[in-house]
Write an enzyme that holds these catalytic residues in place. Structure first.
Site, PDB file in Angstrom:
ATOM      1  N   SER A 118      73.588  62.067  39.328  1.00  0.00           N
ATOM      2  CA  SER A 118      74.061  62.765  38.028  1.00  0.00           C
ATOM      3  C   SER A 118      74.568  64.218  38.377  1.00  0.00           C
ATOM      4  O   SER A 118      75.379  64.663  37.325  1.00  0.00           O
ATOM      5  CB  SER A 118      73.401  62.514  36.678  1.00  0.00           C
ATOM      6  OG  SER A 118      72.144  63.185  37.160  1.00  0.00           O
TER       7      SER A 118
ATOM      8  N   HIS B 278      78.414  57.132  39.862  1.00  0.00           N
ATOM      9  CA  HIS B 278      77.492  57.484  38.840  1.00  0.00           C
ATOM     10  C   HIS B 278      77.752  56.513  37.420  1.00  0.00           C
ATOM     11  O   HIS B 278      78.656  56.483  36.767  1.00  0.00           O
ATOM     12  CB  HIS B 278      77.911  58.964  38.401  1.00  0.00           C
ATOM     13  CG  HIS B 278      77.011  59.529  37.385  1.00  0.00           C
ATOM     14  ND1 HIS B 278      77.209  60.310  36.296  1.00  0.00           N
ATOM     15  CD2 HIS B 278      75.698  59.209  37.033  1.00  0.00           C
ATOM     16  CE1 HIS B 278      76.288  60.675  35.453  1.00  0.00           C
ATOM     17  NE2 HIS B 278      75.518  59.846  36.037  1.00  0.00           N
TER      18      HIS B 278
ATOM     19  N   GLU C 296      81.358  57.106  36.866  1.00  0.00           N
ATOM     20  CA  GLU C 296      81.950  58.217  37.135  1.00  0.00           C
ATOM     21  C   GLU C 296      82.095  58.107  38.712  1.00  0.00           C
ATOM     22  O   GLU C 296      81.139  57.932  39.421  1.00  0.00           O
ATOM     23  CB  GLU C 296      81.309  59.458  36.758  1.00  0.00           C
ATOM     24  CG  GLU C 296      82.040  60.602  36.491  1.00  0.00           C
ATOM     25  CD  GLU C 296      81.090  61.884  35.792  1.00  0.00           C
ATOM     26  OE1 GLU C 296      81.732  62.682  35.418  1.00  0.00           O
ATOM     27  OE2 GLU C 296      80.239  61.603  36.033  1.00  0.00           O
TER      28      GLU C 296
ATOM     29  N   ASN D  11      78.046  65.338  32.965  1.00  0.00           N
ATOM     30  CA  ASN D  11      76.859  66.325  32.696  1.00  0.00           C
ATOM     31  C   ASN D  11      77.353  67.899  32.418  1.00  0.00           C
ATOM     32  O   ASN D  11      76.668  68.383  31.749  1.00  0.00           O
ATOM     33  CB  ASN D  11      75.695  66.008  33.662  1.00  0.00           C
ATOM     34  CG  ASN D  11      74.940  64.784  33.542  1.00  0.00           C
ATOM     35  OD1 ASN D  11      74.502  64.628  32.296  1.00  0.00           O
ATOM     36  ND2 ASN D  11      74.995  63.955  34.597  1.00  0.00           N
TER      37      ASN D  11
END
Length: 277
Positions: free
Chosen positions: A113, A134, A146, A184
């Site tokens: 992540s 991800h 992702e 993130n």
């Protein structure tokens, strides 16, 4: 590029979910975890998840589970998806081993992540076949994947992983290899600011999360989400963001660090910002 057999390394919450959705797509899955009992726990998690989905019209649990084979070694596969602990050194060690063990044409993907994919690619002899994939928790439910290209990732590799994401019933969003990627880089400062609001006495956890749910139409508040992700994982991601981007706004809130030091990691430890039975 055919990706018929997939090796999933890591049988925890994320790895089990990834193994489930890959097997549900009709592919053969090899599931590996170095920790004793982890694969068995992962398979039990998958079985419970499939049973719930089957009640809502999902696939037959026995059929999906039959496609998942526990393995002890890094075996023959067209694709590896790594879902181990969020530590750069551990991931690099795995990528070196997978590079030696898997066929030359296999793709090596990471579910990280935050850790730069370019760094993982650099420890292999096939950097053009390394990519970030991800997933989001819970993997069987959330649609987003992702897809992160390392500096070295080839167009062929990226296209194969985007196509696979679609075949898994997911929606791929492509991103370049910056710390935290897209998700993130946006999410962690949100969680961090919620932790500061709690630490500074602005409001209690329930009120902070209620504002996010009712005011921002979020399905879950930032503090409850941090508990779901794991406070230790949140801190690890923020440390990567802080080191990689050099901006103090990404430094973890002291309350987060205190909770982690005290073993209050969220749902997985029974206590984080909230207590769990």
């Amino acid at each position: 590029m055919t990706l018929g057999r997939v090796l999933v390394v890591g049988a925890g919450q994320m790895g089990a979910g990834i193994a489930q959705v890959v097997a549900a797509s009709g592919r053969e899955v090899l599931l590996r975890d170095a920790f004793p009992g982890a694969v068995e726990r992962g398979l039990a998690t998958i079985e419970r998840s499939l049973a719930k989905l089957h009640e809502k019209g999902g696939p037959d649990p026995a059929t999906v589970l039959a496609r998942i084979t526990p393995v002890e070694a890094l075996g023959e596969a067209d694709l590896m998806i790594e879902a181990i602990v969020e530590q750069a050194d551990a991931k690099k060690e795995l990528f070196r081993a997978a590079d030696e063990a898997l066929p030359a044409g296999a793709i090596l993907a990471s579910n990280t992540s935050s850790i730069p994919i370019t760094e993982l690619a650099a420890v292999t002899s096939r950097p053009e076949r390394v990519i970030g994939m991800h997933f989001f928790n819970p993997v069987p439910v959330l649609a987003l994947v992702e897809v992160i290209r390392a500096d070295q990732t080839s167009d062929e590799t990226a296209e194969a992983i985007v196509a696979l994401a679609h075949e898994l019933g997911k929606t791929p969003a492509e991103a370049n290899d910056f710390p935290g990627f897209v998700s993130n880089r946006i999410l962690m400062p949100f969680i961090n600011e919620a932790a500061y609001a709690l630490m500074e006495g602005v409001a209690e956890p329930e009120a902070i999360d209620t504002v996010a749910k009712l005011g921002f139409a979020h399905p879950i508040g930032p503090l409850a989400l941090a508990d779901l992700i794991g406070l230790d994982t949140c801190v690890a991601i923020m440390d990567v963001l802080h080191a990689g981007l050099g901006d103090p706004k990404y430094a973890p809130c002291p309350l987060l660090r205190r909770h982690v030091a005290a073993g209050r990691l969220g749902r997985k430890s029974g206590r984080g910002f909230y207590e769990y039975g």
